[in-house]
Structures are given as structure tokens and as C-alpha cells.
Design an enzyme around this catalytic site. Structure first.
Site, short mmCIF file in Angstrom:
data_model
loop_
_atom_site.label_atom_id
_atom_site.label_comp_id
_atom_site.label_asym_id
_atom_site.label_seq_id
_atom_site.Cartn_x
_atom_site.Cartn_y
_atom_site.Cartn_z
N LYS A 1 0.85 -1.20 0.00
CA LYS A 1 0.00 0.00 0.00
C LYS A 1 0.88 1.24 0.00
O LYS A 1 2.06 1.22 0.38
CB LYS A 1 -0.94 0.01 1.22
CG LYS A 1 -0.24 0.01 2.59
CD LYS A 1 0.24 1.35 3.08
CE LYS A 1 0.91 1.28 4.45
NZ LYS A 1 1.65 2.51 4.79
N PRO B 1 8.42 -4.66 0.03
CA PRO B 1 9.62 -4.34 0.82
C PRO B 1 9.41 -4.55 2.32
O PRO B 1 8.35 -4.22 2.86
CB PRO B 1 9.87 -2.87 0.49
CG PRO B 1 9.29 -2.68 -0.87
CD PRO B 1 8.08 -3.57 -0.91
N ALA C 1 9.87 -3.76 6.17
CA ALA C 1 10.09 -2.56 7.00
C ALA C 1 10.24 -1.31 6.15
O ALA C 1 11.05 -0.44 6.44
CB ALA C 1 11.31 -2.73 7.91
N GLY C 2 9.43 -1.23 5.08
CA GLY C 2 9.56 -0.12 4.15
C GLY C 2 8.43 0.88 4.18
O GLY C 2 8.33 1.72 3.30
N GLY D 1 4.09 -4.45 4.51
CA GLY D 1 4.42 -5.83 4.16
C GLY D 1 4.02 -6.83 5.24
O GLY D 1 3.44 -7.87 4.94
N ASP E 1 -2.92 -1.51 10.04
CA ASP E 1 -2.95 -1.59 8.58
C ASP E 1 -3.49 -2.91 8.05
O ASP E 1 -3.71 -3.05 6.85
CB ASP E 1 -1.54 -1.39 8.00
CG ASP E 1 -1.03 0.03 8.14
OD1 ASP E 1 -1.84 0.94 8.44
OD2 ASP E 1 0.19 0.24 7.96
#
Length: 310
Positions: free
Chosen positions: A17, A104, A106-107, A111, A146
Site C-alpha cells: 500500500k 519491501p 520494514a519499508g 508488508g 494496517d
């Protein structure tokens, strides 16, 4: 384990997202913040496969970019999702989860939340528990802010701490480039930095921007570009100053707009079309300000069963 049970498997695809608006309110007594969080699912996907296990418990394996950073114990959100679904139905959790990463790690692109939603749906199909959608969303909300959106996909407004969703109309296709950074940023640390930077300044109640919602509804990338905002961006850039150079490189490469994705450290750039997105991605790669640049589009569907071997 019998041959028949060994062949049973359910694979669910779940999207990344981007937060096209992340308006953050003041800290709440519970430590969270009220949000006006406009999510858009994009076409970078993890795949979560659930297969029966011979012994009680939930095990997990993981492959793909960044998989070495994914915990393989009870702290993994996908494991917690399987356990929560089993507890909800009063049954034993005996399942192996295999995660193929492409979102990714921890982007700032949800995730871990995606994997939790994928595990929840995969186990629900595998176990034949046919959990009503509202109950699945409630379980998602217990797992993380999330996670409900990862189940729903498309576009949605998240209120509360982001878990109270209203699906939003969205037209057309938006073209995105994601600049991936080395390492991650701690979401709680970014929120703490946001609070610190604001100091004693009064914080208004977070509200969605009507112009942004209209741009999504109309499929108007140029209008959307003028409304992108992330209240966490100043905190993320303070904690990772190199993000400023990444943002500048994407804009110099022709992006309509750019922002830090969620709590970072990935940066998201909106492009006018597919050709422009390719040029932005090349500019980012050539700039040396990011580890990789990924081109994709949104909206994308939420958690979807793509394989079911009974």
C-alpha cells in the site's frame, strides 16, 4: 501426514500500500494517534501459502528480498493471525505458512500487515471455517492498524488508528515508482519523532482532504499530485536525512509528486503515465540515492485466493 493432506494448500496474494494522505492527530491516552489515512493498494504482492501441519502449532518460512529480516517465530504477524483465527473458532492451529516476499520489508508499505491478512484468509479457506467478512476484519484490526486494509485493497479511508475503514471510489490507473532504502525505520520511533517535532503546537483533528478524494474518484493523477501529504514525513526525514536526497531525485526525474510512504523509509512517486514512471525509476537508480526503484500501478485488489489444492 498422509499424501492427501500433504497436497492440500491455499495460496493468497496480498498487496502493498501507499498512504496518499496520512493526517496524524495528537497522541491518544492509549499511545496511538487518531488518523485520517487514505490507503491505495498497489501492485507489489506477497504470497502466503498455508498447508496443514502434522503437529499442533504454527510454523513459518520465508523467501524473497529482505526475507532474512522476517522473524520466523511467534512474533511474526502472520503466525499471530493464524493463531487468532484458530482461537476465534475454538480449534487447534496446526499449519505451516510459507511467505514469498516482494513487498519491501520494514519499508512503510505494510508488508507485515499484508502477510497477516494473507495468512488469515489462507487459513480460513484451508480450514473451511468460512468466517464472515466482518469477523475477519475485526480479527485484522486486533492484529494491527494496517491489516484490515490489506484484506480489503483498492482505496479506503482509515479512521481511528487506521483500522476503521470506509472503502473509497477510485477510477483509472495511477502510476507509481517506489524508491527502496537500505534498512528500515521503526514505526513507533517515527511517531515519537513526529510528536517531538510538533512540540506544544495544537494538533487539529485529522480529516480527509475532499480534493484528494475527488482526484481518486476521478482518476486524475495531476490533481492527486497536488494533494499528496504525509504528516510523518518530517519525522522520517529527520531520522533518515538521506531521504531528502531521494525525494529530490524523484522529482528531478519527472515525478508529478513524491512523499515518504507511511512511516518510511520507502519513498513513493506519482507519475503521469507508464513512460514517465520508467523515466523516474531510471533517474532514481542513476542518482544513487536508493537501493532500488520499483515501478507499479494502483489500485490493486486486496487479499485474493489464487490457488487452492484440496
Amino acid at each position: 501426514m498422509s499424501v492427501q493432506s500433504a497436497q492440500r494448500a491455499v495460496t493468497v496474494r496480498v498487496p502493498a500500500k501507499v498512504n496518499v494522505q496520512l493526517a496524524v492527530g495528537a497522541p491518544r491516552p492509549d499511545g496511538f494517534h487518531d488518523l485520517a489515512n487514505v490507503f491505495l493498494a498497489v501492485g507489489l504482492f506477497d504470497h502466503v501459502t498455508a498447508t496443514p501441519a502434522a503437529t499442533p502449532g504454527v510454523t513459518v518460512s520465508c523467501v524473497g528480498p529482505g526475507s532474512e529480516s522476517v522473524p520466523l517465530d511467534g512474533s511474526n504477524l502472520a503466525v499471530r493471525a493464524a493463531e487468532a483465527l484458530a482461537a476465534h473458532h475454538g480449534r487447534e492451529a496446526a499449519v505451516h505458512l510459507h511467505i514469498e516476499k516482494d513487498v519491501p520489508v520494514a519499508g512503510g508499505m505494510a508488508g507485515g500487515s499484508a502477510d497477516a491478512a494473507g495468512a488469515l484468509l489462507a487459513c480460513d479457506v484451508l480450514w473451511g471455517t468460512a468466517t464472515p467478512r466482518a469477523e475477519l476484519l475485526a480479527l485484522c484490526a486486533e492484529l494491527g492498524s494496517d491489516v484490515p486494509f490489506s484484506l480489503v485493497g483498492g482505496a479506503a479511508l482509515g479512521r481511528g488508528r487506521g483500522e476503521l475503514l470506509t472503502e473509497l471510489p477510485v477510477a483509472g490507473t495511477f502510476h507509481w515508482v517506489f524508491a527502496l532504502a537500505d534498512g528500515g525505520l521503526s514505526t513507533p520511533e517515527v511517531y515519537r519523532a513526529c510528536d517531538r517535532l510538533r512540540g506544544a503546537t495544537p494538533v487539529p483533528e485529522p480529516e480527509p482532504d475532499p480534493a484528494l478524494l475527488a482526484a481518486l474518484r476521478d482518476g486524475d493523477a495531476h490533481a492527486l499530485a497536488g494533494t499528496l501529504v504525509n504528516d510523518l514525513q518530517p519525522a522520517a526525514v529527520e531520522l533518515r536525512p538521506s531521504l531528502a536526497a531521494t525525494l529530490a531525485a524523484g522529482l528531478a526525474g519527472g515525478a508529478l509528486a513524491g512523499l515518504v510512504s507511511g512511516s518510511g523509509p520507502s519513498c513513493a512517486f506519482l507519475a503521469a503515465d507508464a513512460e514517465s514512471a520508467a523515466l523516474v525509476a531510471k533517474s532514481l537508480r542513476d542518482s544513487g540515492t536508493c537501493r532500488a526503484a520499483r515501478v507499479t500501478t494502483g489500485p490493486a485488489p486486496g487479499a485474493t485466493t489464487i490457488e487452492h489444492h484440496a
